[in-house]
Design a protein around this motif. Structure first.
Motif, PDB file in Angstrom:
ATOM      1  N   GLN A  19       1.859   0.956  -4.169  1.00 30.65           N
ATOM      2  CA  GLN A  19       0.890   1.604  -3.269  1.00 30.65           C
ATOM      3  C   GLN A  19       0.285   2.776  -4.019  1.00 30.65           C
ATOM      4  O   GLN A  19       0.985   3.680  -4.452  1.00 30.65           O
ATOM      5  CB  GLN A  19       1.589   2.066  -1.987  1.00 30.65           C
ATOM      6  CG  GLN A  19       0.786   3.034  -1.141  1.00 30.65           C
ATOM      7  CD  GLN A  19       1.447   4.395  -1.108  1.00 30.65           C
ATOM      8  OE1 GLN A  19       2.667   4.508  -0.981  1.00 30.65           O
ATOM      9  NE2 GLN A  19       0.652   5.443  -1.251  1.00 30.65           N
ATOM     10  N   VAL A  35       6.483   1.660   2.342  1.00 31.58           N
ATOM     11  CA  VAL A  35       6.213   0.720   1.250  1.00 31.58           C
ATOM     12  C   VAL A  35       7.466   0.513   0.412  1.00 31.58           C
ATOM     13  O   VAL A  35       7.835  -0.627   0.086  1.00 31.58           O
ATOM     14  CB  VAL A  35       5.048   1.229   0.378  1.00 31.58           C
ATOM     15  CG1 VAL A  35       4.902   0.374  -0.879  1.00 31.58           C
ATOM     16  CG2 VAL A  35       3.743   1.228   1.174  1.00 31.58           C
ATOM     17  N   GLY A  42       6.381   2.864  -3.210  1.00 28.77           N
ATOM     18  CA  GLY A  42       5.563   3.846  -2.511  1.00 28.77           C
ATOM     19  C   GLY A  42       5.225   5.010  -3.431  1.00 28.77           C
ATOM     20  O   GLY A  42       5.965   5.318  -4.359  1.00 28.77           O
ATOM     21  N   TRP A 239      -1.730  -2.458  -8.315  1.00 23.47           N
ATOM     22  CA  TRP A 239      -1.798  -1.066  -7.842  1.00 23.47           C
ATOM     23  C   TRP A 239      -2.850  -1.078  -6.747  1.00 23.47           C
ATOM     24  O   TRP A 239      -4.027  -1.240  -7.016  1.00 23.47           O
ATOM     25  CB  TRP A 239      -2.197  -0.205  -9.030  1.00 23.47           C
ATOM     26  CG  TRP A 239      -2.425   1.246  -8.862  1.00 23.47           C
ATOM     27  CD1 TRP A 239      -3.537   1.851  -8.394  1.00 23.47           C
ATOM     28  CD2 TRP A 239      -1.536   2.314  -9.263  1.00 23.47           C
ATOM     29  NE1 TRP A 239      -3.411   3.219  -8.457  1.00 23.47           N
ATOM     30  CE2 TRP A 239      -2.196   3.521  -8.995  1.00 23.47           C
ATOM     31  CE3 TRP A 239      -0.264   2.345  -9.822  1.00 23.47           C
ATOM     32  CZ2 TRP A 239      -1.621   4.761  -9.267  1.00 23.47           C
ATOM     33  CZ3 TRP A 239       0.303   3.571 -10.088  1.00 23.47           C
ATOM     34  CH2 TRP A 239      -0.362   4.764  -9.814  1.00 23.47           C
ATOM     35  N   GLY A 241      -4.615   0.559  -3.209  1.00 22.89           N
ATOM     36  CA  GLY A 241      -4.785   1.724  -2.363  1.00 22.89           C
ATOM     37  C   GLY A 241      -5.479   1.417  -1.059  1.00 22.89           C
ATOM     38  O   GLY A 241      -4.922   1.603   0.026  1.00 22.89           O
ATOM     39  N   PHE A 244      -3.849  -0.331   1.941  1.00 26.41           N
ATOM     40  CA  PHE A 244      -2.843   0.392   2.709  1.00 26.41           C
ATOM     41  C   PHE A 244      -3.441   1.448   3.642  1.00 26.41           C
ATOM     42  O   PHE A 244      -2.719   2.025   4.456  1.00 26.41           O
ATOM     43  CB  PHE A 244      -1.837   1.057   1.765  1.00 26.41           C
ATOM     44  CG  PHE A 244      -0.871   0.094   1.128  1.00 26.41           C
ATOM     45  CD1 PHE A 244       0.242  -0.356   1.820  1.00 26.41           C
ATOM     46  CD2 PHE A 244      -1.090  -0.374  -0.155  1.00 26.41           C
ATOM     47  CE1 PHE A 244       1.132  -1.252   1.247  1.00 26.41           C
ATOM     48  CE2 PHE A 244      -0.212  -1.269  -0.753  1.00 26.41           C
ATOM     49  CZ  PHE A 244       0.898  -1.714  -0.048  1.00 26.41           C
ATOM     50  N   CYS A 247      -2.905   0.697   7.343  1.00 20.67           N
ATOM     51  CA  CYS A 247      -1.536   0.491   7.818  1.00 20.67           C
ATOM     52  C   CYS A 247      -1.231   1.510   8.917  1.00 20.67           C
ATOM     53  O   CYS A 247      -1.769   2.621   8.927  1.00 20.67           O
ATOM     54  CB  CYS A 247      -0.537   0.649   6.674  1.00 20.67           C
ATOM     55  SG  CYS A 247      -0.523  -0.746   5.525  1.00 20.67           S
ATOM     56  N   THR A 250      -0.371   5.123   8.029  1.00 20.23           N
ATOM     57  CA  THR A 250      -1.330   5.975   7.324  1.00 20.23           C
ATOM     58  C   THR A 250      -2.047   6.884   8.311  1.00 20.23           C
ATOM     59  O   THR A 250      -2.700   6.407   9.245  1.00 20.23           O
ATOM     60  CB  THR A 250      -2.360   5.123   6.567  1.00 20.23           C
ATOM     61  OG1 THR A 250      -1.676   4.163   5.744  1.00 20.23           O
ATOM     62  CG2 THR A 250      -3.233   5.992   5.684  1.00 20.23           C
ATOM     63  N   ALA A 339       2.964  -1.344   7.024  1.00 24.05           N
ATOM     64  CA  ALA A 339       3.097  -1.541   5.584  1.00 24.05           C
ATOM     65  C   ALA A 339       4.020  -2.718   5.282  1.00 24.05           C
ATOM     66  O   ALA A 339       3.764  -3.506   4.357  1.00 24.05           O
ATOM     67  CB  ALA A 339       3.633  -0.270   4.936  1.00 24.05           C
ATOM     68  N   ILE A 343       2.924  -6.082   3.143  1.00 23.01           N
ATOM     69  CA  ILE A 343       3.617  -6.541   1.945  1.00 23.01           C
ATOM     70  C   ILE A 343       4.148  -7.956   2.132  1.00 23.01           C
ATOM     71  O   ILE A 343       4.036  -8.806   1.226  1.00 23.01           O
ATOM     72  CB  ILE A 343       4.736  -5.557   1.566  1.00 23.01           C
ATOM     73  CG1 ILE A 343       4.112  -4.261   1.031  1.00 23.01           C
ATOM     74  CG2 ILE A 343       5.684  -6.169   0.530  1.00 23.01           C
ATOM     75  CD1 ILE A 343       5.097  -3.185   0.681  1.00 23.01           C
TER      76      ILE A 343
END
Length: 365
Positions: A19, A35, A42, A239, A241, A244, A247, A250, A339, A343
């Protein structure tokens, strides 16, 4: 399977999904913990944290997960104030201030943004996260050696092959190959213009061929299809961003979430008008207007002195045209979920696609 990658083994995580560290109005400790607990890595964006806040956030994260996590820092140099650039920036932003009935800032020569220093390095060695990552530069060999000597894995962002080679020479173990599509600030070592960059699909295989480091694909990675494609290109992991941001863990505003859930592929562009460095953000009249003619802006992060009052007005009035929303070109793939659910879906999608590709390869021989 794909999740049994070099990255997973190196970091002792279940899935090679990192993340991306993001900086929002509120700390992202709950997201990073979720995460990590779900089997990814995370991350906390620590670039704007004081040493006291950094220690506090790491303690919170350790209380929320016993899994590995990543801490990210900027390697920007202290900015040099230039009066002629201040005059130019004031003239560029003045119409927006007048339209919003705001007063131009009195002093734009200072910044509260933290730089990475020896005190933070000492704290990292003490706290011993699984990974420390850097953006905007190449960490000094002594810094890399100190972290690696404490058993901490070191990652850094590259936007070109030459940057990746420089990182490898410094001892960095994991290179984040950040493509043009990525949301947020570009991790270039030099401040590039808004119209320069290499796409993820072109960048990843060239960096994989050029270095012996582990390589993570970043930029436009929104679902299992993109993870499978990155794997085919030789990436050891991804990687992510933007995926997420929606989610449930967040902490974004309702209007921010709505903007993401209704996003299109043409929503964003790269602009230096917010911070002084190129970053991919939602198009606004401010960011588009200040891009004309590619003017020189005050150095990062001094440009925040001019853009932040406009952003704060936008947040206070739920006005998207005057906010600073960072997200990438794949935001249209976002959905609201936890999250852990994200995943699980990413892992399932990726394994289904890669299994189908293997089956197709066997039957076509």
């Amino acid at each position: 399977m794909w999740q049994e990658s070099r990255l997973s083994r190196l970091l002792n995580i279940e899935y090679p999904i990192v993340q991306a560290p993001m900086i929002l109005q509120k700390p992202l400790v709950p997201l990073a913990a979720a995460v990590s607990n779900a089997g990814g890595l995370g991350s906390l964006g620590c670039a704007e944290m004081s040493i006291n806040e950094l220690e506090q956030r790491v303690a919170q994260l350790k209380a929320s997960t016993d899994k590995p996590f990543n801490l990210n820092f900027f390697l920007h140099k202290p900015p040099i104030y230039r009066a002629e650039l201040d005059d130019r920036a004031r003239s560029l932003v003045a119409p927006f201030y007048e339209n919003l009935n705001l007063e131009l800032p009195a002093d734009t020569s200072v910044t509260e943004a933290e730089t990475f220093d020896a005190e933070k390095l000492d704290l990292l060695v003490e706290q011993n996260p699984a990974m420390v990552s850097f953006h905007f530069g190449c960490p000094q060999g002594a810094v890399v050696d100190r972290l690696k000597g404490a058993g901490i894995r070191v990652a850094a962002t590259a936007t070109t092959v030459s940057e990746a080679l420089a990182l490898e020479r410094s001892g960095v173990e994991i290179i984040v190959a950040q493509g043009w599509e990525a949301g947020g600030h570009r991790g270039s070592f030099a401040v590039n213009y808004e119209d320069t960059g290499i796409g993820t699909m072109a960048l990843v295989p060239q960096i994989v061929d050029a270095v012996d480091c582990l390589v993570l694909a970043a930029g436009g990675i929104g679902d299992g299809r993109a993870i499978a494609a990155s794997t085919a290109l030789g990436a050891d992991g991804v990687w992510m961003g933007t995926a997420f941001l929606t989610c449930t863990e967040t902490p974004i505003t309702g209007i921010h979430r709505e903007a993401l859930l209704s996003a299109s592929d043409e929503d964003t562009h790269l602009s230096r008008a917010f911070s002084g460095r190129p970053c991919r953000a939602r198009r606004t009249p401010y960011s588009v207007g200040l891009a004309e003619g590619r003017p020189d802006f005050p150095e990062f992060p001094l440009m925040y002195n001019y853009s932040s009052p406009i952003k704060r007005h936008g947040i206070a009035h739920d006005d998207l045209d005057h906010q600073f929303l960072l997200y990438g070109q794949a935001a249209a793939l976002n959905r609201e979920r936890s999250a852990e659910q994200l995943i699980c879906e990413l892992v399932e999608q990726t394994n289904e696609i890669l299994t189908a590709m293997q089956t197709l390869g066997r039957t076509s021989v």
